[in-house]
Design a protein around this motif. Sequence first.
Motif, PDB file in Angstrom:
ATOM      1  N   ALA A  62       0.841  -1.193   0.000  1.00 35.44           N
ATOM      2  CA  ALA A  62       0.000   0.000   0.000  1.00 35.44           C
ATOM      3  C   ALA A  62       0.882   1.251   0.000  1.00 35.44           C
ATOM      4  O   ALA A  62       1.965   1.263   0.584  1.00 35.44           O
ATOM      5  N   PHE A  63       0.423   2.298  -0.673  1.00 36.59           N
ATOM      6  CA  PHE A  63       1.109   3.589  -0.622  1.00 36.59           C
ATOM      7  C   PHE A  63       0.977   4.184   0.781  1.00 36.59           C
ATOM      8  O   PHE A  63      -0.029   3.955   1.450  1.00 36.59           O
ATOM      9  N   PRO A  64       1.965   4.959   1.241  1.00 34.82           N
ATOM     10  CA  PRO A  64       3.262   5.269   0.619  1.00 34.82           C
ATOM     11  C   PRO A  64       4.286   4.182   0.968  1.00 34.82           C
ATOM     12  O   PRO A  64       4.154   3.501   1.988  1.00 34.82           O
ATOM     13  N   PHE A  65       5.307   4.055   0.122  1.00 36.99           N
ATOM     14  CA  PHE A  65       6.401   3.129   0.415  1.00 36.99           C
ATOM     15  C   PHE A  65       7.636   3.567  -0.359  1.00 36.99           C
ATOM     16  O   PHE A  65       7.573   4.417  -1.248  1.00 36.99           O
ATOM     17  N   VAL A  66       8.768   2.961   0.003  1.00 33.47           N
ATOM     18  CA  VAL A  66      10.040   3.242  -0.658  1.00 33.47           C
ATOM     19  C   VAL A  66      10.235   2.209  -1.759  1.00 33.47           C
ATOM     20  O   VAL A  66      10.292   1.016  -1.478  1.00 33.47           O
ATOM     21  N   PRO A  67      10.317   2.612  -3.028  1.00 29.74           N
ATOM     22  CA  PRO A  67      10.582   1.646  -4.098  1.00 29.74           C
ATOM     23  C   PRO A  67      12.042   1.183  -4.050  1.00 29.74           C
ATOM     24  O   PRO A  67      12.825   1.623  -3.203  1.00 29.74           O
ATOM     25  N   GLY A  68      12.395   0.347  -5.012  1.00 30.13           N
ATOM     26  CA  GLY A  68      13.776  -0.120  -5.121  1.00 30.13           C
ATOM     27  C   GLY A  68      13.860  -1.623  -5.053  1.00 30.13           C
ATOM     28  O   GLY A  68      13.848  -2.200  -3.967  1.00 30.13           O
ATOM     29  N   TYR A  69      13.936  -2.256  -6.232  1.00 31.67           N
ATOM     30  CA  TYR A  69      13.825  -3.711  -6.339  1.00 31.67           C
ATOM     31  C   TYR A  69      15.095  -4.453  -5.944  1.00 31.67           C
ATOM     32  O   TYR A  69      15.049  -5.604  -5.539  1.00 31.67           O
ATOM     33  N   ASP A  70      16.242  -3.787  -6.090  1.00 37.24           N
ATOM     34  CA  ASP A  70      17.506  -4.442  -5.761  1.00 37.24           C
ATOM     35  C   ASP A  70      18.552  -3.387  -5.456  1.00 37.24           C
ATOM     36  O   ASP A  70      18.355  -2.198  -5.700  1.00 37.24           O
ATOM     37  N   LEU A  71      19.672  -3.827  -4.895  1.00 40.16           N
ATOM     38  CA  LEU A  71      20.709  -2.869  -4.520  1.00 40.16           C
ATOM     39  C   LEU A  71      22.048  -3.565  -4.382  1.00 40.16           C
ATOM     40  O   LEU A  71      22.139  -4.792  -4.259  1.00 40.16           O
ATOM     41  N   VAL A  72      23.091  -2.745  -4.391  1.00 41.19           N
ATOM     42  CA  VAL A  72      24.457  -3.176  -4.098  1.00 41.19           C
ATOM     43  C   VAL A  72      25.032  -2.180  -3.107  1.00 41.19           C
ATOM     44  O   VAL A  72      24.826  -0.965  -3.242  1.00 41.19           O
ATOM     45  N   GLY A  73      25.728  -2.677  -2.113  1.00 38.99           N
ATOM     46  CA  GLY A  73      26.314  -1.782  -1.123  1.00 38.99           C
ATOM     47  C   GLY A  73      27.313  -2.504  -0.242  1.00 38.99           C
ATOM     48  O   GLY A  73      27.645  -3.671  -0.468  1.00 38.99           O
ATOM     49  N   THR A  74      27.774  -1.810   0.779  1.00 42.51           N
ATOM     50  CA  THR A  74      28.766  -2.353   1.703  1.00 42.51           C
ATOM     51  C   THR A  74      28.147  -2.515   3.081  1.00 42.51           C
ATOM     52  O   THR A  74      27.429  -1.625   3.564  1.00 42.51           O
TER      53      THR A  74
END
Length: 344
Positions: A62-74
């Motif tokens: 449900a809205f609102p939310f933070v999108p972003g299907y994948d990531l790379v990081g440390t």
Amino acid sequence: MVATEYVEVVLPGKVEPEGLEVHSGLPLPVPAAGQVLVGVEATGVSFAEQQMRRGRYYDQPAFPFVPGYDLVGTVLAAGPGVGPELVGRRVAAMTKTGGWASHVALDAADLVEVPDGVGAAEAETAVVNGLTAWQMLHRKARVRAGQTVLVHGANGGVGSVLVQLALGAGARVIGTASGRHHDALRALGVTPVDYRREDVPARVRELAPGGVDAVFDHVGGPGITDSWRLLAPGGTLVSYGSAATRDAEGSKQLPVLALLGRVWLWNLLPNGRHAYFFNVWAGRAFAPNRFRARLRADLSQVFAALHRGEITARVAAELPLARAAEAMRLAESGTVAGKVVLVP
């Protein structure tokens, strides 16, 4: 300096890209038991986010939310129960949502280590796109050397990885794309077909009179029937999206359910052909350990191929997280090859 605050991009509802909200000055997430805190170095704009902002993704929250299907990081910190040896390692993760942030708390069991020598943006292009391409090619269609495959959207995020993996497996590849991408596809060894100016089924039949051994179709809609009819005896159709209905109104579940219904009916036909609707998350809810083991094994294969130069990362553009609206517009424009990457 150690960060004490983080930034995230919020999708507040059905909005134009300019309606995305950038929230800053938030207190850093604290990793719970079994979790780590990841400092995000790259996250991507995929077709899923394009559907989500329209409220068209099958099981979006449900809205609102933070999108972003994948990531790379440390990994910056480890929560209780997580070995300290993870801290300092570059990792990748599929998140489905939540990746458009500078810092994210994630379950340590969901992380895949990124090999040394592979940059964050390069690795980001290969997470969900590479995993999807690998599993469709090798786990579903089981493509072998000497076969002929048709890849729709051969210049896109998944398609650009898929054609390289298929060529690496010794397959002949026919790829649909607009004319501006044909020279790049030919340079890879792909036979391009212009879906805007050519009769795609007729052209593919000219190129493969006996049919193709596999079709990878992200478009869905009425054209999925053409994909099925282009298969050779024993061939496999892998449907993995419904791009044709991105801007449609009404139920967001109906296009997926319609595809599932077609696949089910086609598989009942006694002609030796097979059809799948591919979902990269399949099995997670019922067998999470098996799902994670398969994800880790397959994504590690993709990263290894990237490290060896067998596939090339297609970074269409790198933009700061605060310019997520511009990144979304660019990804939706249809003018770029590869993946638009956000760099916090």
